[in-house]
Write an enzyme that holds these catalytic residues in place. Structure first.
Site: not given
Ligand SMILES: *Cc1c(COP(=O)(O)O)cnc(C)c1O
Length: 414
Positions: A50, A196, A231, A52
């Site tokens: 842990y 993003d 992940r 945090e």
């Molecule tokens: C895959 C993706 C996410 C989210 O990712 P997760 O790990 O599946 O929650 C967010 N934004 C974009 C543009 C993505 O392609």
């Protein structure tokens, strides 16, 4: 005790999935094969701890080594993406994005993002996502003819709605983003601009797609797509971000913990650190460029077989096929190709007349097959097989055998 002896059911299922991945082609563009080194860190004893808080400021003792792991991960990410601040704790991409909202928005604020059926992501304000419920999103799309983002329209929408936050990033956009123009649009209305880069982080790290860093305030990403890690998610703050808001880094950290999450997954953070080291090596540049070359070759070959591609082609790792002239739905094409050993996924095309449940498109990409070492020659084979199976479903079994043979020649990363 080994898993096989402790839990033979799960061990067996993992074996089956391993065989599936080894003997078929993974062409879902958000997927990849990470290295055994990444998996070793992910499966390590760090999962027991842990932690945090943040390095040096934890709510639990015993974090002297965990702090070093997390700091190393942060330093590697800062260097690779050339940013000022990185939070490596988000559990995945969606929680990373939620943290950005929590950091800079109040419930009910106007936000802006690309609509999901146009290639955007759920978390950019789509209605079924919490981000579409807690905030007031306005959504842009792509041009009906060119399938490209119409930056004049984005500017108009921003001027009209004055969003607090603008999202740019996509799950099914095969083209390069004009970060500079987007930066000007956000600045003209005083909005925070987030890139993003979930899908394209590996391309950016490898120099195969322009970096948004000089033009945006915040960058979010997943770590398991083209970046080829475990992940996970990261949030980065740029120099421009700190110039707009000196507290931005602090706001982001507070939003992740204690705003949204508890203990960080330090085993995942260690695995992200390993993947960042791999992504900084010269071989990763070659890899990233090959992903794009392979996608281009696949696109050209499919066009030769009379497949129609959204936007007419690709400049990144993915392509979106408009299947309407082939008289097959995206779902049927996905199933058919799967029976021939090729994993792809059904996807809406912009302005899809068939609606989101029976989309007319098929999305495929080259990150995972490029990781296996495949090049242009193999892309030509694959395009031929896709064409063969779609035009003659009876050939699926025979093609699956050929796919299996090819997979044997290109093993998963060691
Ligand atoms: C895959 C993706 C996410 C989210 O990712 P997760 O790990 O599946 O929650 C967010 N934004 C974009 C543009 C993505 O392609």
């Amino acid at each position: 005790m080994k898993l096989k002896q402790k839990d033979s059911q799960i061990a067996k299922l993992i074996d089956l999935e391993t065989t599936r991945q080894k003997t078929t082609l993974q062409m879902i563009p958000s997927e990849n094969h990470c290295t055994p080194a990444v998996r070793e860190a992910l499966g390590s004893i760090l999962t027991d701890k842990y932690a945090e808080g943040y390095p040096g400021k934890r709510y639990y003792g015993g974090n002297q080594f965990i702090d070093m792991v997390e700091n190393l991960c942060i330093e590697r990410a800062k260097k690779l993406f050339k940013v000022e601040h990185v939070n490596v704790q988000p559990y995945s991409g969606s929680p990373a994005n939620m943290a950005v909202y929590v950091a800079v928005c109040e419930p009910g604020d106007v936000t802006m993002g690309m609509a999901l059926p146009m290639g955007g992501h759920l978390t950019h304000g789509w209605k079924v996502s919490a981000t579409g419920k807690f905030f007031k999103p306005v959504q842009y799309g792509v041009d009906e003819k060119t399938h490209l983002i119409n930056y004049d329209d984005v500017q108009k929408m921003a001027t009209e709605h004055k969003p607090k936050l603008i999202w740019v990033g996509a799950t099914a956009y095969p083209r390069i983003f004009d970060w500079k123009r987007l930066g000007q649009i956000a600045d003209s209305v005083g909005a925070y601009l987030v890139a993003d880069i979930a899908h394209i982080a590996g391309l950016i790290a490898g120099g195969a797609h322009p970096s948004p860093v000089p033009f945006v305030h915040i960058v979010t990403t997943t770590t398991h797509k083209t970046l080829r890690g475990p992940r996970g998610g990261m949030i980065m703050v740029t120099k421009k971000g700190l110039a707009k808001d000196a507290d931005l880094a602090k706001k982001i950290d507070k939003a992740v913990f204690p705003g949204l999450q508890g203990g960080p997954h330090e085993n995942a953070i260690a695995a992200i650190a390993v993947c960042l080291k791999e992504a900084a090596a010269p071989a990763f540049k070659t890899y990233a460029k090959q992903i794009v070359k392979n996608a281009k070759t696949l696109a050209e070959e499919l066009k030769r077989h009379d497949f129609s591609l959204v936007s007419g082609g690709t400049e990144n790792h993915l392509l979106l096929i408009d299947l309407r002239n082939k008289n097959i739905t995206g779902a049927d094409a996905q199933n058919l190709l799967e029976s021939a050993g090729m994993s792809t996924n059904k996807n809406s095309i912009p302005y899809d007349p068939a609606g989101p449940f029976k989309p007319s498109g098929l999305r495929l990409g080259t990150p995972a097959i490029t990781t296996r070492g495949m090049k242009e020659k193999e892309m030509k084979l694959i395009a031929g097989w896709i064409n063969e199976v779609i035009s003659n479903p009876a050939s699926a079994k025979k093609v699956a055998q050929e796919v299996k043979k090819l997979c044997k020649k290109f093993p998963l990363p060691k």
